[in-house]
Motif scaffolding. Sequence first.
Motif, PDB file in Angstrom:
ATOM      1  N   THR A 170       1.037  -1.188  -0.010  1.00 59.69           N
ATOM      2  CA  THR A 170      -0.295   0.047  -0.029  1.00 59.69           C
ATOM      3  C   THR A 170       0.763   1.298  -0.012  1.00 59.69           C
ATOM      4  O   THR A 170       0.943   2.084   1.134  1.00 59.69           O
ATOM      5  N   PRO A 171       1.693   1.483  -0.866  1.00 56.94           N
ATOM      6  CA  PRO A 171       2.487   2.867  -1.024  1.00 56.94           C
ATOM      7  C   PRO A 171       1.335   4.011  -1.009  1.00 56.94           C
ATOM      8  O   PRO A 171       0.437   4.155  -1.430  1.00 56.94           O
ATOM      9  N   GLY A 172       2.191   4.957  -0.447  1.00 57.20           N
ATOM     10  CA  GLY A 172       1.197   6.164  -0.209  1.00 57.20           C
ATOM     11  C   GLY A 172       0.801   6.245   1.313  1.00 57.20           C
ATOM     12  O   GLY A 172       0.368   7.415   1.446  1.00 57.20           O
ATOM     13  N   ALA A 173       0.835   5.268   2.094  1.00 55.42           N
ATOM     14  CA  ALA A 173       0.249   5.181   3.327  1.00 55.42           C
ATOM     15  C   ALA A 173       1.563   5.876   4.236  1.00 55.42           C
ATOM     16  O   ALA A 173       2.605   5.756   3.975  1.00 55.42           O
ATOM     17  N   THR A 174       1.139   6.380   5.426  1.00 56.86           N
ATOM     18  CA  THR A 174       1.880   6.999   6.143  1.00 56.86           C
ATOM     19  C   THR A 174       1.874   6.106   7.765  1.00 56.86           C
ATOM     20  O   THR A 174       0.806   5.837   8.291  1.00 56.86           O
ATOM     21  N   ILE A 175       3.436   5.692   8.215  1.00 54.09           N
ATOM     22  CA  ILE A 175       3.220   5.079   9.314  1.00 54.09           C
ATOM     23  C   ILE A 175       3.716   6.129  10.331  1.00 54.09           C
ATOM     24  O   ILE A 175       4.631   6.860  10.041  1.00 54.09           O
ATOM     25  N   ARG A 176       3.353   5.709  11.777  1.00 56.63           N
ATOM     26  CA  ARG A 176       3.626   6.533  12.419  1.00 56.63           C
ATOM     27  C   ARG A 176       4.165   5.762  14.026  1.00 56.63           C
ATOM     28  O   ARG A 176       3.508   4.668  14.278  1.00 56.63           O
ATOM     29  N   VAL A 177       5.140   6.206  14.571  1.00 53.44           N
ATOM     30  CA  VAL A 177       5.437   5.531  15.974  1.00 53.44           C
ATOM     31  C   VAL A 177       4.151   5.511  16.775  1.00 53.44           C
ATOM     32  O   VAL A 177       3.297   6.183  16.845  1.00 53.44           O
ATOM     33  N   GLY A 178       3.906   4.230  17.236  1.00 54.43           N
ATOM     34  CA  GLY A 178       2.592   4.004  18.295  1.00 54.43           C
ATOM     35  C   GLY A 178       1.645   3.179  17.426  1.00 54.43           C
ATOM     36  O   GLY A 178       0.652   2.866  17.767  1.00 54.43           O
TER      37      GLY A 178
END
Length: 284
Positions: A256-264
Amino acid sequence: MAQLTSIHRFPVKSCRGESVDSALVEPWGLSGDRRWMVVDEAGTVITAREVNRMLLIDPVLTGDGLLVTAPDLPPLSVPTPDPAAQVAVEIWASRLTAAPAGPEADAWFSKALGCPARLVHLDDPTRRPTDPRFSGPDDRVSFADGYPLLLATEESLAALNDVVLESSGGGHAPLPMTRFRPSVVVSGVAAWAEDDWRRVRIGEATFRAVKGCARCVMTTVDPDTAVREKEPIASLARIRRWDGATWFAINLVPDTPGATIRVGDEIEVLEAVPPGAGPIRPAR
């Protein structure tokens, strides 16, 4: 609950990385990860496996390129080069082209490494396919060793450090996760559980786990001092050796390129094989 505890990107291959709170997932890796590389006069990649002092170079992404610092050298700003100019480069089995950063950057990196060196930028990562044995025909990768992301777990590192401590009679300090240069670090799972994962969700992003990661001598170089020792390869050889290699962490390809991942972010295992099946690796 399993969750994402840290995110790391490495602007220049084999140099120091930086921790970030969030990152955009691109088809070829985290945004800004390993789009720059140092090569020799023939265009072949130079890594910290051979030149340990590369780990003391600290690159930081700026709005228009890089800022690099190293011991005993003045900082240097390197603008992103014009992609119209291309030179041939080679990284492992991949032969492609990249944009040269120019004489000033080449001179700086040559001094920092103590050998002739050139800095190049991968303006178009679609030029470099991943290994077709473990990934799809349309998968691509930056200047990372083989795949877009590397996932490690805190529990596996703790289990490895128990062996390191035992092997040293209590005299070896715990190894930091920076030895293994992961893109993403996860906690809240059993040690070595990642071996069995085949598809995983991190926040809103999903990934295929395509191959276990065979570890090389670069993990034996202290990232703070550039001094080489025997760990963690010595301890991995006791507990994680098969097919002629030692193994730690797993390689991921984004679905799923284009998604943003975040700590937590929450981690969900979408597909797994039975425990003990082990990570995907080359056929015997």
